[in-house]
Design an enzyme around this catalytic site. Structure first.
Site, PDB file in Angstrom:
ATOM      1  N   GLY A  20      42.108  45.843  50.333  1.00  0.00           N
ATOM      2  CA  GLY A  20      42.163  44.468  49.842  1.00  0.00           C
ATOM      3  C   GLY A  20      43.244  43.659  50.521  1.00  0.00           C
ATOM      4  N   GLY A  21      43.428  43.890  51.825  1.00  0.00           N
ATOM      5  CA  GLY A  21      44.568  43.309  52.526  1.00  0.00           C
ATOM      6  C   GLY A  21      44.372  41.937  53.133  1.00  0.00           C
ATOM      7  N   GLY A  22      43.320  41.223  52.759  1.00  0.00           N
ATOM      8  CA  GLY A  22      43.073  39.935  53.378  1.00  0.00           C
ATOM      9  C   GLY A  22      43.143  38.746  52.446  1.00  0.00           C
ATOM     10  N   SER A  23      43.494  38.970  51.191  1.00  0.00           N
ATOM     11  CA  SER A  23      43.586  37.851  50.252  1.00  0.00           C
ATOM     12  C   SER A  23      44.591  38.197  49.154  1.00  0.00           C
ATOM     13  CB  SER A  23      42.223  37.545  49.621  1.00  0.00           C
ATOM     14  OG  SER A  23      41.750  38.659  48.883  1.00  0.00           O
ATOM     15  N   ASP A  58      33.241  48.091  51.462  1.00  0.00           N
ATOM     16  CA  ASP A  58      33.203  48.168  50.009  1.00  0.00           C
ATOM     17  C   ASP A  58      33.898  49.478  49.639  1.00  0.00           C
ATOM     18  OD1 ASP A  58      32.638  48.556  47.335  1.00  0.00           O
ATOM     19  OD2 ASP A  58      30.491  48.151  47.513  1.00  0.00           O
ATOM     20  N   TYR A  76      39.888  48.188  32.839  1.00  0.00           N
ATOM     21  CA  TYR A  76      40.930  47.973  33.835  1.00  0.00           C
ATOM     22  C   TYR A  76      42.233  48.636  33.428  1.00  0.00           C
ATOM     23  CZ  TYR A  76      44.378  45.273  36.578  1.00  0.00           C
ATOM     24  OH  TYR A  76      45.426  44.894  37.392  1.00  0.00           O
ATOM     25  N   ALA A 124      42.142  52.366  33.873  1.00  0.00           N
ATOM     26  CA  ALA A 124      42.362  52.754  35.264  1.00  0.00           C
ATOM     27  C   ALA A 124      43.827  52.660  35.645  1.00  0.00           C
ATOM     28  CB  ALA A 124      41.516  51.874  36.186  1.00  0.00           C
TER      29      ALA A 124
END
Length: 255
Positions: free
Chosen positions: A18-21, A67, A159, A162
């Site tokens: 998830g390193g682009g936002s 994904d 959530y 987790a």
């Protein structure tokens, strides 16, 4: 804010989910600023972000569309980054989905999807990088949890479940791979003012109520999380493992 320097991160091969936002983009930039070689994955496109980073730093991050709930695709992305940048010695499991939901509306499919994003992918990303870390003789894994489960928050039980699992997994991996000089820590952000949070859930009333719970009466920004992650990834924290670091302005205690 002024970002600290961690000279041992220069040239390190770093993988971020998830390193682009959001916080992830701030993490990618933070590691690039240290001179690290960064690869990251996410489902959505990141062409503009990669171009921005390439213009700002000497090396562009390597973006692999993926994904993370597809374990084989995640393994392949990790292998691609390791081939390009060398064995991954820093893994940041950042990607998550904190979509709001209630217990009675959750069906099996939603539960499984939530755990696949928020917990399962963390385990298999770690599993994929550990052999390379063992060969390198050292490594650092930073898993993103959240203070939400420690606060006993309602509104996203899958959530928070987790999040608790991430902390437990962190401790088990730290114990298992400590002899290989692989450190595994977790970070629990408070309410970080990303664009997504501001657009979807931040209201003046909610923010004021949360700031009242913080000891430090300032909004938490993505850069505040980046500095903590850089510390956990670097040799500055060489004798820290199996720990949960809360970066939340003082809402919860972990001792």
């Amino acid at each position: 804010m002024s970002m600290p320097s961690f000279h041992d991160l220069k040239g390190a091969s770093v993988f971020i989910t998830g390193g682009g936002s959001g916080i992830g983009a701030a993490l990618t930039e933070g590691f690039l600023a240290q001179g690290a070689k960064v690869g990251f994955v996410q489902r959505s496109g990141a062409t503009d972000f990669v171009a921005e980073m390439a213009a700002k730093y000497d090396s562009a991050p390597l973006f692999v569309p993926c994904d993370i709930t597809d374990v084989e695709a995640l393994r392949a992305a990790i292998a691609q980054v390791a081939e390009a940048h060398g064995p991954i010695t820093v893994l940041v499991n950042n990607a998550a989905n904190d979509r709001r939901h209630t217990t009675l509306e959750v069906d099996e499919a939603f539960w499984d999807k939530s755990q696949a994003i928020n917990l399962k992918a963390y385990f298999f990303a770690a599993q994929a990088v550990i052999p390379g870390m063992q060969a390198a003789g050292q490594g650092a894994i930073v898993n993103f949890s959240s203070i939400s489960y420690m606060m006993g928050n309602a509104g996203y039980p899958a959530y928070t479940t987790a999040n608790g699992g991430i902390t437990a997994m962190t401790r088990s991996l730290a114990r298992e791979f400590g002899p290989d000089r692989i450190r595994v820590n977790a970070i629990a952000p408070g309410w970080v003012m990303t664009d997504k949070q501001r657009e979807m859930w931040v209201t003046p009333e909610a923010l004021a109520a949360h700031l009242e719970r913080q000891c430090l009466k300032e909004e938490i920004m993505p850069e505040d999380i980046v500095a903590a992650v850089l510390f956990l990834a670097s040799s500055a924290s060489r004798m820290m493992t199996g720990q949960l670091m809360a970066v939340d302005g003082g809402v919860v205690v972990t001792g």
